[in-house]
Motif scaffolding. Sequence first.
Motif, PDB file in Angstrom:
ATOM      1  N   GLN A 192      46.279  42.590  33.145  1.00 20.10           N
ATOM      2  CA  GLN A 192      46.120  43.122  31.859  1.00 20.10           C
ATOM      3  C   GLN A 192      46.636  41.764  30.843  1.00 20.10           C
ATOM      4  O   GLN A 192      46.000  41.418  29.940  1.00 20.10           O
ATOM      5  N   LYS A 193      47.390  40.697  31.693  1.00 15.36           N
ATOM      6  CA  LYS A 193      47.847  39.368  30.969  1.00 15.36           C
ATOM      7  C   LYS A 193      46.345  38.542  31.051  1.00 15.36           C
ATOM      8  O   LYS A 193      46.429  37.915  29.769  1.00 15.36           O
ATOM      9  N   ALA A 194      45.621  38.668  31.734  1.00 17.57           N
ATOM     10  CA  ALA A 194      44.434  38.007  31.743  1.00 17.57           C
ATOM     11  C   ALA A 194      43.278  38.506  31.085  1.00 17.57           C
ATOM     12  O   ALA A 194      41.979  38.272  31.068  1.00 17.57           O
ATOM     13  N   GLY A 195      43.528  39.983  30.492  1.00 20.91           N
ATOM     14  CA  GLY A 195      42.435  40.718  29.725  1.00 20.91           C
ATOM     15  C   GLY A 195      41.630  41.455  30.655  1.00 20.91           C
ATOM     16  O   GLY A 195      40.207  41.620  30.291  1.00 20.91           O
ATOM     17  N   MET A 196      41.852  41.625  32.082  1.00 18.86           N
ATOM     18  CA  MET A 196      41.010  42.303  33.025  1.00 18.86           C
ATOM     19  C   MET A 196      41.469  43.555  33.340  1.00 18.86           C
ATOM     20  O   MET A 196      42.729  43.933  33.200  1.00 18.86           O
ATOM     21  N   ASP A 197      40.676  44.589  33.602  1.00 13.52           N
ATOM     22  CA  ASP A 197      40.996  45.920  33.567  1.00 13.52           C
ATOM     23  C   ASP A 197      41.399  46.230  35.262  1.00 13.52           C
ATOM     24  O   ASP A 197      40.550  46.095  36.134  1.00 13.52           O
ATOM     25  N   PRO A 198      42.745  46.675  35.324  1.00 15.01           N
ATOM     26  CA  PRO A 198      43.185  46.684  36.640  1.00 15.01           C
ATOM     27  C   PRO A 198      42.404  47.748  37.584  1.00 15.01           C
ATOM     28  O   PRO A 198      42.442  47.681  38.610  1.00 15.01           O
ATOM     29  N   THR A 241      31.511  40.272  46.138  1.00 15.92           N
ATOM     30  CA  THR A 241      30.077  40.190  45.726  1.00 15.92           C
ATOM     31  C   THR A 241      29.375  41.041  46.255  1.00 15.92           C
ATOM     32  O   THR A 241      28.387  41.754  45.609  1.00 15.92           O
ATOM     33  N   ARG A 242      29.625  41.423  47.631  1.00 16.30           N
ATOM     34  CA  ARG A 242      28.909  42.629  48.077  1.00 16.30           C
ATOM     35  C   ARG A 242      29.071  43.656  47.543  1.00 16.30           C
ATOM     36  O   ARG A 242      28.071  44.806  47.292  1.00 16.30           O
ATOM     37  N   GLN A 243      30.289  44.162  47.033  1.00 16.74           N
ATOM     38  CA  GLN A 243      30.680  45.454  46.211  1.00 16.74           C
ATOM     39  C   GLN A 243      30.064  45.558  44.899  1.00 16.74           C
ATOM     40  O   GLN A 243      30.180  46.422  44.011  1.00 16.74           O
ATOM     41  N   GLY A 244      29.735  44.331  44.453  1.00 15.90           N
ATOM     42  CA  GLY A 244      29.444  44.303  42.977  1.00 15.90           C
ATOM     43  C   GLY A 244      30.395  43.927  41.776  1.00 15.90           C
ATOM     44  O   GLY A 244      29.901  44.014  40.831  1.00 15.90           O
ATOM     45  N   ALA A 245      31.445  43.685  42.593  1.00 18.11           N
ATOM     46  CA  ALA A 245      32.754  43.257  41.434  1.00 18.11           C
ATOM     47  C   ALA A 245      32.448  41.926  40.824  1.00 18.11           C
ATOM     48  O   ALA A 245      32.941  41.578  39.436  1.00 18.11           O
ATOM     49  N   ILE A 246      31.997  41.113  41.355  1.00 20.33           N
ATOM     50  CA  ILE A 246      31.696  39.695  40.614  1.00 20.33           C
ATOM     51  C   ILE A 246      30.132  39.469  41.317  1.00 20.33           C
ATOM     52  O   ILE A 246      29.692  40.100  42.114  1.00 20.33           O
ATOM     53  N   LEU A 247      29.289  38.556  40.289  1.00 21.71           N
ATOM     54  CA  LEU A 247      28.165  38.087  40.538  1.00 21.71           C
ATOM     55  C   LEU A 247      27.838  37.298  41.725  1.00 21.71           C
ATOM     56  O   LEU A 247      28.810  36.514  42.253  1.00 21.71           O
ATOM     57  N   ASP A 282      52.487  52.304  45.735  1.00 20.84           N
ATOM     58  CA  ASP A 282      53.451  51.404  44.910  1.00 20.84           C
ATOM     59  C   ASP A 282      53.324  49.908  45.590  1.00 20.84           C
ATOM     60  O   ASP A 282      53.254  48.889  44.640  1.00 20.84           O
ATOM     61  N   TYR A 283      52.882  49.555  46.557  1.00 16.51           N
ATOM     62  CA  TYR A 283      52.381  48.277  47.083  1.00 16.51           C
ATOM     63  C   TYR A 283      51.000  48.466  47.706  1.00 16.51           C
ATOM     64  O   TYR A 283      50.579  49.224  48.490  1.00 16.51           O
ATOM     65  N   LEU A 284      50.391  47.253  47.276  1.00 22.34           N
ATOM     66  CA  LEU A 284      49.059  47.348  47.487  1.00 22.34           C
ATOM     67  C   LEU A 284      48.530  46.230  48.400  1.00 22.34           C
ATOM     68  O   LEU A 284      48.976  45.135  48.483  1.00 22.34           O
ATOM     69  N   LEU A 285      47.711  46.790  49.366  1.00 24.07           N
ATOM     70  CA  LEU A 285      47.193  45.928  50.419  1.00 24.07           C
ATOM     71  C   LEU A 285      45.723  45.539  50.239  1.00 24.07           C
ATOM     72  O   LEU A 285      44.822  46.316  50.168  1.00 24.07           O
ATOM     73  N   PHE A 286      45.484  44.407  50.331  1.00 26.98           N
ATOM     74  CA  PHE A 286      43.896  43.866  50.320  1.00 26.98           C
ATOM     75  C   PHE A 286      43.293  44.241  51.350  1.00 26.98           C
ATOM     76  O   PHE A 286      43.673  44.547  52.507  1.00 26.98           O
ATOM     77  N   HIS A 287      41.965  44.730  51.201  1.00 25.04           N
ATOM     78  CA  HIS A 287      41.103  44.964  52.280  1.00 25.04           C
ATOM     79  C   HIS A 287      41.344  44.413  53.408  1.00 25.04           C
ATOM     80  O   HIS A 287      41.519  42.953  53.532  1.00 25.04           O
ATOM     81  N   VAL A 288      41.109  44.790  54.494  1.00 21.35           N
ATOM     82  CA  VAL A 288      41.074  44.169  56.089  1.00 21.35           C
ATOM     83  C   VAL A 288      40.303  43.052  56.256  1.00 21.35           C
ATOM     84  O   VAL A 288      40.606  41.855  56.656  1.00 21.35           O
ATOM     85  N   TYR A 348      39.046  46.931  38.912  1.00 20.12           N
ATOM     86  CA  TYR A 348      39.135  46.092  40.215  1.00 20.12           C
ATOM     87  C   TYR A 348      39.930  46.422  41.565  1.00 20.12           C
ATOM     88  O   TYR A 348      39.532  46.045  42.401  1.00 20.12           O
ATOM     89  N   GLY A 349      40.894  47.369  41.117  1.00 23.89           N
ATOM     90  CA  GLY A 349      41.490  47.958  42.205  1.00 23.89           C
ATOM     91  C   GLY A 349      40.905  48.491  43.219  1.00 23.89           C
ATOM     92  O   GLY A 349      41.241  47.995  44.510  1.00 23.89           O
ATOM     93  N   PRO A 350      40.003  49.378  43.178  1.00 16.62           N
ATOM     94  CA  PRO A 350      39.534  49.936  44.328  1.00 16.62           C
ATOM     95  C   PRO A 350      38.698  48.768  45.208  1.00 16.62           C
ATOM     96  O   PRO A 350      38.328  49.166  46.254  1.00 16.62           O
TER      97      PRO A 350
END
Length: 702
Positions: A491-497, A530-536, A511-517, A500-502
């Motif tokens: 939120q501090k960077a103006g991004m929607d948590p 990129t594969r998920q379409g979260a970034i170009l 409560d504690y988040l683990l990056f994908h394996v 991007y979360g999923p």
Amino acid sequence: MTTEDGRMAAFLQKKEVRQVVDNVSREETLRKSFQPERCEAFAGAYTAVRTVSGFKFKKNREAEKQLPDIIDNPVQQIYREDAPAEDFKEKYCRKQTIGIVFSGGPAPGGHNVIAGLFDAARAANPETVIYGFILGPDGVIEGEAVEITPEMVNNYRNTGGFSMIKTGRTKIDTQEKMALSKTTCAKYGLNALVIVGGDDSNTNAAFLAQAMLEDGVQVIGVPKTIDGDIQVRDDEGRVLCAMSFGFHSAARGFARQISNLCTDCSSDVKYWHVCKVMGRVASHLALEVALQTHANITLIGEDLADYVDQRRLDAAEKAGTIDYTAYGMTLRHLSRVICDAIVRRAAVGKNYGVIVIPEGVLEFINEIQVFIIKLNTIIGEYNYTHDTDFHTDFLLLEDKLDYLRRLARRSREEADFSVWNTRDDDLFNDIPPFFQEGLLMERDSHGNFPFSQVETERVIMELVTDYLERLIEQGEYKIGIKNVYYVQTMQKAGMDPDYYGPFLFRNWGQDYLLFHVSMISLKTLTSELTRQGAILDNEKVPGPIEKLFKKSIPKFKTQYHFYGYDGRGNDPTTFDCTYTYNLGMTVFSLIANGATGQMAAIKNLEKGFAKWVPLGIPIAPLMHLEERKGRLELVLEKSLVDVRAPAFQAVKALRAAWLCARSEDDHFRKPAPISLEATTEEDRPLTLTLNAFADEFKQANE
């Protein structure tokens, strides 16, 4: 003397300055003035002994053969005698000449054994003389002793160490040494000799008692060892002596320092402190430290020895076979267990903690014992067959490993060749190279492996480190990112948590988040987003996400600590001060009442001071045959941790809570410092407090 020297001398004579630079601190002065309580048996002017029936011991045939005159000694209880006959008084109060010797490593409370003996002996007859033999059994053999004076006793009351008369590890185990010891006793006119020591030393006491019977010299042993492995039960499990002296003080000293590391790791949040504590054969100290500190992980050797790999058994049953390797913990599996605990804590943001490892834990690892036996056989057979030396022919570790690999291949080709098989080779290759080198080192003159040279904690933790690196590469070992911190950063960077979360986390919403394996590097992170379409395509990972990702990559950092000699030199706790003082008085009562070949002990230590009962326990029936330096010898049997007892079962039940792989504060416990003035200090070891509930615990589990 120069003018400047004179000024300094005058300065050092100032009262306030003397108090600062004096050799004796205020705490030590108060400690020396402390007067331990006395058991009810010692509240009067006289004590007597009565035989206690009902205790049964299975006597070793060799002990019956070598110790015929003391093998049938009974258990003796000391009691207060308020109306003794005149002949009893005369015998009890006769002038005596008693020798005392410390044997083996120091243990807190030894000086109070001397103090209790001295006070009781001088109360009975002020002319009684007590000699302290210098530097342990060497002093007995060489006739070096000093007369114990009131000033000496008062200077060392309630203090740690064996500094008053020093100690040594020599054993009186030959006819020559025995003859010299008898000469020494005659030289000083001794009518009694007291040996304060561990299992080997009390074994010595039994043989000395047998040998000196004809000379009229009584010999009494006193149970000393910080390892806590001198515990006496009869054949039906009834406790006569629950713990040797020095254990509580050493464990409390270790626990206090390890507790400080618990505080450090939860403050600096970057280290795993690996704490090895003394206990070469038994894990009593590690168990007590676990109860005192609630360290995140504590290994108990006796527990590992009982491990059964049910998955291997099930697989073998389906195949119609029996897998004997399923019994006993392997090094590989032990490292996996520790890794699993470390990974679980990291997942909730705790990439730090405290591990307690007993010094002798590797002796409980089945494969290590198997390796030693097999490698002894391989090396011995090679030397015999080739009429040469294995270590000369294979100078380098790789040469030795290559020879073992050839043996493993041979086991696949020859059904009757089983001394070294493929599984042996696989397990051996899991061991760090320095430990492989150690297991393949030259044997001693008896062909035995020198186990004491192994760095226990390093062996285990190198395996742990190697496997953790593999888990990092597989994306399984990650530091959990607190959800609140993630949301604030985005939120501090103006991004929607929530957007991007999923994409980022395998457990989104926790409560504690683990990056994908699959996200194990910036490159794989970029590719996955990129594969998920979260970034170009060709778009960089946003700065806040890169920052969070870097925080999730663990660095496993360890600090190693060994707790041993510092604990031996601790000042004794109130428990050990009181215990040893009463042991000293017990020694005198046994001597005054004509006993020999007995071990001074206090019954009911686990039940609190009001129920303490001083005893004389026969040493000879406690002895059994054990291999020492390639031959069977009679020794006092060491006591291991009873994994069925309440103390261990409590630790086992609380392991998950103390690991605290949850999003809450750790459950660390802060033991009180050792101080005779403290009202917060427990009155006995926590293991004894819990084991006092043995009967209730047994009934609850029936």
